[in-house]
Design a protein around this motif. Structure first.
Motif, short mmCIF file in Angstrom:
data_model
loop_
_atom_site.label_atom_id
_atom_site.label_comp_id
_atom_site.label_asym_id
_atom_site.label_seq_id
_atom_site.Cartn_x
_atom_site.Cartn_y
_atom_site.Cartn_z
N THR B 247 0.84 -1.20 0.00
CA THR B 247 0.00 0.00 0.00
C THR B 247 0.87 1.25 0.00
OG1 THR B 247 -1.59 -1.27 1.29
CG2 THR B 247 -1.96 1.09 1.15
N ASN B 248 1.92 1.23 0.81
CA ASN B 248 2.82 2.39 0.85
C ASN B 248 3.50 2.62 -0.49
OD1 ASN B 248 2.18 2.89 3.46
ND2 ASN B 248 3.92 1.77 4.31
N ASN B 249 3.92 1.53 -1.12
CA ASN B 249 4.54 1.65 -2.44
C ASN B 249 3.58 2.28 -3.42
OD1 ASN B 249 6.92 0.59 -1.67
ND2 ASN B 249 6.52 -1.47 -2.47
N ALA B 250 2.31 1.86 -3.34
CA ALA B 250 1.32 2.41 -4.26
C ALA B 250 1.15 3.90 -4.02
CB ALA B 250 -0.01 1.68 -4.06
N VAL B 251 1.17 4.32 -2.77
CA VAL B 251 1.04 5.75 -2.46
C VAL B 251 2.20 6.53 -3.10
CG1 VAL B 251 1.14 7.44 -0.60
CG2 VAL B 251 -0.24 5.38 -0.32
N ASP B 252 3.41 6.00 -2.93
CA ASP B 252 4.58 6.67 -3.52
C ASP B 252 4.45 6.74 -5.03
OD1 ASP B 252 5.54 6.81 -1.03
OD2 ASP B 252 7.07 5.24 -1.24
N MET B 253 4.02 5.62 -5.61
CA MET B 253 3.96 5.54 -7.06
C MET B 253 2.93 6.53 -7.60
SD MET B 253 3.42 2.11 -9.21
CE MET B 253 4.94 1.25 -9.06
N ILE B 254 1.81 6.64 -6.88
CA ILE B 254 0.77 7.57 -7.33
C ILE B 254 1.31 9.01 -7.27
CG2 ILE B 254 -1.46 8.58 -6.70
CD1 ILE B 254 -2.31 5.74 -5.89
N ALA B 255 2.05 9.32 -6.22
CA ALA B 255 2.60 10.66 -6.09
C ALA B 255 3.55 10.95 -7.26
CB ALA B 255 3.34 10.79 -4.76
N ARG B 256 4.40 9.98 -7.59
CA ARG B 256 5.36 10.16 -8.68
C ARG B 256 4.64 10.33 -10.02
NH1 ARG B 256 7.89 6.61 -11.52
NH2 ARG B 256 7.14 4.86 -10.31
N LEU B 257 3.63 9.48 -10.22
CA LEU B 257 2.91 9.52 -11.49
C LEU B 257 2.11 10.81 -11.61
CD1 LEU B 257 1.68 5.85 -11.82
CD2 LEU B 257 3.32 7.03 -13.28
N THR B 258 1.57 11.30 -10.49
CA THR B 258 0.80 12.54 -10.55
C THR B 258 1.70 13.69 -10.96
OG1 THR B 258 -0.51 11.66 -8.75
CG2 THR B 258 -0.80 13.98 -9.23
N LEU B 259 2.90 13.70 -10.41
CA LEU B 259 3.86 14.74 -10.78
C LEU B 259 4.16 14.66 -12.28
CD1 LEU B 259 5.47 16.79 -9.08
CD2 LEU B 259 7.41 15.23 -9.23
N GLU B 260 4.39 13.44 -12.74
CA GLU B 260 4.71 13.24 -14.15
C GLU B 260 3.54 13.69 -15.03
OE1 GLU B 260 5.89 9.34 -16.60
OE2 GLU B 260 6.85 9.49 -14.62
N MET B 261 2.33 13.37 -14.55
CA MET B 261 1.14 13.74 -15.31
C MET B 261 1.03 15.26 -15.40
SD MET B 261 -2.83 12.92 -14.44
CE MET B 261 -2.91 14.11 -13.12
#
Lengths: 140, 285
Positions: B247-261
């Motif tokens: 779950t924590n990894n998913a949170v990090d990944m979403i943050a990174r992808l949102t920035l990229e988006m």
């Protein structure tokens, strides 16, 4: 009031009874035995069957045990059973059926069958289940 | 750089994974609580049984050994889980089982393996190793008295008939939700307790020697039940930890992808503006 002693009925899933009793009656390897207060230190096994606790004032409590061990130490008694049921949970018609099925299974087995012991065990247990119903109908 | 649409799709997919892992973590947490309770409830039985069996076994140590002429073999019970997604839980258990078997072999014992749990059984089937038996699909609960009794009966049968001269169980010992350690516990032959005190204080009926089979049976049943309880608690603890970090990894990944988006979106806006400005400049030309 009569003298009492502490009795505990313990199974792997928890302590089923812990309290003062006047007398405990159970089936041992040599027949039925009773324990009263001030009993000597004692270890025996319990055969599958009914264990009866005399609680005083004419009250009784029964449990069905699938066999186990009993210990009396320093006046307190502990019964160890792998499985125990309160009699209310027992369905006597189903129990009679189980006893029949177990008997039939036993009949086709040799003493050296690996499952012989298991079958003998379930037969004794089923018989005890059927028996507890009669006990309830004809109080002590 | 990935297109805006692709990144959006990616975020949605990570989000749904995150929801799944979070739900699994909650489920594992509640199951863990139940398993811990069961572990706690089993303690009085274990203590009382140890006391009784110690005093009995001390008085008749000769009845404990393997029958004469027993085969040089070791019977092992391995407790694994039926379901995956619990980190290295099963892999660690299987590794210990393989090590234990290799050690037995080096001591001249033929290992015989009995596996509880689908994950362990599947591993040894893939490795083409013949199993002495298996019990899979122990759902919804692994630690049941019935399963412990069946396995104990098998173990005692192997031991009494002289098919093996040693028997033991491998399970994961539960320390906390974060820490589980696979351990090997030798059950048979029983070591006679060191302090023989207390044995003489009892009246034993009919006799210690006659009671030993019943005590041995209770002892093995209780030990296996205990292994199942520990295994069940460990499994849920391991899954809870694994799902928490997922779950924590998913949170990090979403943050990174949102920035990229956001960057991709800004890049697109800038590009469109440049096009408009360029077009206007050309018209004015």
């Amino acid at each position: 009031m009569a003298e009492t002693f502490n009795f505990r009925l313990i199974t792997p899933t928890g302590v089923l009874f812990d309290g003062a009793v006047e007398q405990v009656t159970a089936a041992g390897p040599l027949g039925e035995f009773g324990v009263l207060p001030m009993h000597t230190n004692f270890i025996t096994s319990i055969a599958p069957g009914v264990i009866t606790l005399k609680l005083g004032e004419g009250n009784f409590n029964e449990f069905l045990l699938a066999g186990g061990l009993a210990e009396v130490k320093d006046g307190a008694m502990t019964a160890l059973a792998v499985e125990a049921e309160a009699p209310g949970a027992v369905n006597s018609a189903a129990a009679a059926e189980q006893a029949m099925a177990a008997e039939q299974r036993m009949a086709t087995m040799s003493m050296f069958d690996p499952e012989y012991e298991e079958a003998a065990h379930s037969l004794a247990l089923a018989r005890a289940r059927a028996q507890i119903e009669q006990l309830r109908r004809a109080p002590h | 750089m990935a297109t805006l649409k692709a990144i959006r799709r990616r975020i949605a997919s990570v989000k749904s994974t995150q929801q799944t892992t979070r739900a699994m973590k909650l489920v594992a947490a509640s199951r863990l609580r139940r398993a811990q309770e069961a572990l706690f409830n089993a303690r009085p039985y274990h203590e009382a049984l140890t006391r009784v069996s110690d005093s009995l076994l001390a008085s008749a140590p000769e009845a404990l050994g393997a029958p004469e002429g027993a085969a040089l073999a070791q019977w092992l019970v391995l407790v694994t889980s039926d379901r995956g997604l619990c980190g290295g839980y099963n892999a660690n258990l299987i590794r210990l089982a393989e090590e234990t078997m290799a050690k037995a072999q080096s001591e001249g014992l033929t290992p015989k393996l009995f596996v509880i749990g689908r994950k362990g059984a599947e591993h040894f089937k893939r490795a083409k190793m013949p199993l002495d038996g298996e019990r899979i699909n122990n759902l919804p609960r692994l630690a049941t008295v019935g399963l412990a009794r069946d396995v104990a009966a098998r173990m005692l049968h192997e031991f009494r008939t002289g098919a093996v001269c040693e028997a033991g169980v491998i399970y994961s010992s539960f320390r906390s939700a974060l820490s589980q350690r696979p351990i090997f516990e030798k059950l048979l032959p029983i070591k006679p307790p060191e302090s023989a005190a207390g044995a003489a204080d009892y009246l034993i009926e009919p006799s210690a020697a006659e009671l030993i089979p019943a005590v041995l049976r209770s002892y093995v049943e209780a030990a296996i039940f205990h292994a199942l309880l520990e295994g069940e608690a460990s499994e849920h603890g391991a899954r809870m930890t694994a799902m928490d970090s997922a779950t924590n990894n998913a949170v990090d990944m979403i943050a990174r992808l949102t920035l990229e988006m956001n960057r991709a979106r800004q890049a697109q806006i800038t590009k469109e503006l440049m096009d408009i400005v360029g077009g206007a400049e050309a018209l004015r030309g």
